[in-house]
Write an enzyme that holds these catalytic residues in place. Structure first.
Site, PDB file in Angstrom:
ATOM      1  N   TYR A 149       0.890  -1.182   0.170  1.00  0.00           N
ATOM      2  CA  TYR A 149       0.016  -0.009   0.037  1.00  0.00           C
ATOM      3  C   TYR A 149       0.821   0.991  -0.158  1.00  0.00           C
ATOM      4  CZ  TYR A 149      -3.249   3.598   1.533  1.00  0.00           C
ATOM      5  OH  TYR A 149      -4.087   4.771   2.059  1.00  0.00           O
ATOM      6  N   ASP A 244       9.569   2.754  -0.775  1.00  0.00           N
ATOM      7  CA  ASP A 244       8.363   3.673  -0.063  1.00  0.00           C
ATOM      8  C   ASP A 244       8.871   3.215   1.175  1.00  0.00           C
ATOM      9  OD1 ASP A 244       4.813   3.406   0.131  1.00  0.00           O
ATOM     10  OD2 ASP A 244       6.405   4.517   1.130  1.00  0.00           O
ATOM     11  N   LYS A 272       5.312   9.537   8.250  1.00  0.00           N
ATOM     12  CA  LYS A 272       4.996   9.001   9.846  1.00  0.00           C
ATOM     13  C   LYS A 272       6.131   9.473  10.568  1.00  0.00           C
ATOM     14  CE  LYS A 272       2.875   4.963   7.833  1.00  0.00           C
ATOM     15  NZ  LYS A 272       1.328   4.935   8.390  1.00  0.00           N
TER      16      LYS A 272
HETATM   17  P1  KE4 Z   1      -0.410   8.759   4.452  1.00  0.00           P
HETATM   18  O1  KE4 Z   1      -0.930   9.008   3.339  1.00  0.00           O
HETATM   19  O2  KE4 Z   1      -1.469   7.738   5.094  1.00  0.00           O
HETATM   20  O3  KE4 Z   1       0.359   9.378   5.374  1.00  0.00           O
HETATM   21  O4  KE4 Z   1       0.759   7.710   3.912  1.00  0.00           O
HETATM   22  C1  KE4 Z   1       0.504   6.587   2.974  1.00  0.00           C
HETATM   23  C2  KE4 Z   1       1.309   5.557   2.961  1.00  0.00           C
HETATM   24  C3  KE4 Z   1       2.474   5.194   2.170  1.00  0.00           C
HETATM   25  N1  KE4 Z   1       3.215   4.415   2.059  1.00  0.00           N
HETATM   26  C4  KE4 Z   1       3.097   3.312   3.198  1.00  0.00           C
HETATM   27  C5  KE4 Z   1       4.335   2.306   3.207  1.00  0.00           C
HETATM   28  C6  KE4 Z   1       2.226   3.559   4.147  1.00  0.00           C
HETATM   29  O5  KE4 Z   1       2.262   2.596   5.201  1.00  0.00           O
HETATM   30  C7  KE4 Z   1       1.363   4.409   4.150  1.00  0.00           C
HETATM   31  C8  KE4 Z   1       0.182   4.473   5.145  1.00  0.00           C
HETATM   32  N2  KE4 Z   1       0.008   3.526   5.991  1.00  0.00           N
HETATM   33  C9  KE4 Z   1      -1.198   3.203   6.665  1.00  0.00           C
HETATM   34  C10 KE4 Z   1      -1.232   2.120   7.596  1.00  0.00           C
HETATM   35  N3  KE4 Z   1      -0.665   0.649   6.989  1.00  0.00           N
HETATM   36  C11 KE4 Z   1      -1.951   4.419   7.324  1.00  0.00           C
HETATM   37  C12 KE4 Z   1      -3.148   4.122   8.041  1.00  0.00           C
HETATM   38  C13 KE4 Z   1      -4.319   4.760   7.481  1.00  0.00           C
HETATM   39  O6  KE4 Z   1      -4.567   4.728   6.341  1.00  0.00           O
HETATM   40  O7  KE4 Z   1      -5.106   5.240   8.092  1.00  0.00           O
END
Ligand code: KE4
Length: 440
Positions: A149, A244, A272
């Site tokens: 993801y 990523d 993060k």
């Molecule tokens: P954000 O747009 O949510 O800040 O980041 C997206 C993203 C991109 N790449 C990786 C590897 C990620 O894990 C994420 C976001 N992670 C999720 C949890 N697995 C965020 C939690 C959520 O979607 O509420």
């Protein structure tokens, strides 16, 4: 007979209100508890390794805001840094010294990054990185991996992990076929699939984007040699390698996964941890590639609040604590190892099939005979058993990620007592699971 008092009355009331005005009652689907068969608890505060909910319950926190809070909640140096900024203003829409300091620190800690641009989320970071890769190579195709993801970027919501996998949505609604047709999803950790893909499409591939340690199908490490194979085949075909590291950056080591495995990607995305709990993202890498980004080059990307003083202050304080105390990684490594060994042992003693994958302080308890090495194997996990275990652990004061297809995180604030208490809770939750299965 008098009803047992509802232990989550206030959360339930808030959830009812929330659902009236917010889709699903949450501002991100991953929080909805849809896959674990109970309503989400509403959190009022965090302190150290603990969360405290609206009904007065406390939990050992194993999501840490889904990764950002590697130092735990309310770390004094992060809190102080935010207070200092608040007094001077919250946003200027103009360059600040703090952003220069952040860019220099990121480039120091992640040697593959020669130039970096701050954005406001991981999604913006990955969206921008693939745009730059396309602009630099003049090619359209992007390779991703099933179960990974990368945020809710239209063209990357193809066989995505995290909330997409959790909700069983194969691909998102609202994404034109024309967008997803530029994405080639491959099985993670498969050398053969990679070679076949590049043999067929090599000259048209702008980049490969990968979670170097996957967190979004649950924690799945790369097979030995796999990241090296990605590095070699992309270089061979003139495609860019995008790590990523939104989740793994400064999480699995101070140098992220690229530092841990010794691989230099062409571009890296971050988020993060670099915000210390405030909204942030970043993408960066080779100077020749990043020189394509406006206003230097023709690839446009912008953001009103990019480099926001509060987010940068929170991130800088976090990275500085990690840089001056690298022993924190050894401590998190040791505590995480002890935790997963204890839970694995409890599952074995209870006769429950469990496979645990861990890299540093990110890990997943798969209800699965194992091994779990890709989406195909991860998706075979017993999500009903995971949900039962999740609810049991929550009732026993341990807040795990509310999906089998997410990584759990231990922070520098977690104590030996937290570890021991979590293992004990797991023993009880697994015993209840076995007893429930026997009575079914
Ligand atoms: P954000 O747009 O949510 O800040 O980041 C997206 C993203 C991109 N790449 C990786 C590897 C990620 O894990 C994420 C976001 N992670 C999720 C949890 N697995 C965020 C939690 C959520 O979607 O509420």
């Amino acid at each position: 007979m008098s009803q047992k008092p509802d232990q989550h009355a206030r959360s339930r009331e808030l959830f009812k209100q929330a659902r009236e005005k917010i889709p699903g009652g949450v501002n991100s689907p991953a929080r909805a508890f849809r896959a674990v068969g109970c309503d989400p608890v509403f959190i009022e505060s965090g302190s150290g390794s603990h969360l405290h909910d609206a009904d007065g319950h406390s939990y050992i926190d194993y999501i840490g805001s889904w990764g950002p809070l590697i130092l735990g909640h309310g770390h004094p140096e992060v809190t102080q840094a935010l207070h200092n900024v608040i007094e001077t203003g919250t946003s200027f829409g103009a360059p600040t010294e703090r952003e220069v300091e952040m860019a220099e620190l990121i480039c120091e800690l992640a040697p593959s990054i020669e130039m970096v641009r701050l954005v406001n989320s991981g999604t913006e970071a990955t969206m921008s990185a693939i745009r730059v890769a396309r602009g630099f190579t003049g090619r359209d195709l992007v390779v991703k991996f099933a179960g990974c993801y990368h945020g809710h970027v239209d063209s990357l919501l193809v066989k995505a992990g995290s909330g997409v996998a959790t909700l069983g949505i194969s691909d998102s609604g609202g994404v034109p076929a024309a967008f997803s047709s530029t994405t080639i999803p491959l099985p993670f950790n498969s050398f053969a699939a990679l070679e076949e893909c590049f043999a067929n499409h090599g000259g048209k591939i702008a980049c490969v984007i990968v979670e170097p340690v996957v967190g979004n199908m649950g924690c799945v490490p790369p097979r030995p040699g796999y990241l090296e194979a990605l590095r070699e085949i992309t270089a061979q075909h003139g495609a860019l390698l995008v790590f990523d590291e939104v989740m793994t950056g400064f999480r699995v080591s101070l140098g992220g996964a690229q530092g841990l495995y010794g691989i230099e990607p062409d571009l890296t995305t971050l988020g993060k941890v670099i915000g210390g709990g405030l909204p942030i993202g970043a993408y960066g890498g080779r100077r020749d590639v990043m020189s394509k980004v406006a206003p230097l080059g023709q690839v446009y990307q912008a953001g009103t609040l990019s480099g926001n003083p509060l987010a940068v202050a929170g991130g800088l304080a976090t990275l500085k604590v990690l840089k001056k105390a690298p022993e924190l990684y050894e401590q998190m490594e040791e505590k995480s190892g002890r935790l997963v060994e204890g839970v694995e042992r409890a599952a074995k003693d209870a006769g429950v099939a469990m496979t645990v994958n861990r890299v540093g302080s990110m890990f997943t308890f798969f209800f699965n005979d194992g091994p779990v090495t890709d989406w195909e194997s991860s998706s075979k996990s017993d999500t009903d058993r995971f949900a039962f275990f999740f609810r049991g652990m929550l009732d026993l004061g341990c807040y795990l990620p509310c999906s089998q297809f997410e990584a759990a995180f231990l922070s520098a604030a977690h104590t030996d007592e937290d570890v021991a208490g979590t293992i004990e809770a797991a023993e009880r939750a697994l015993a209840a699971l076995v007893s429930d299965s026997q009575n079914a």
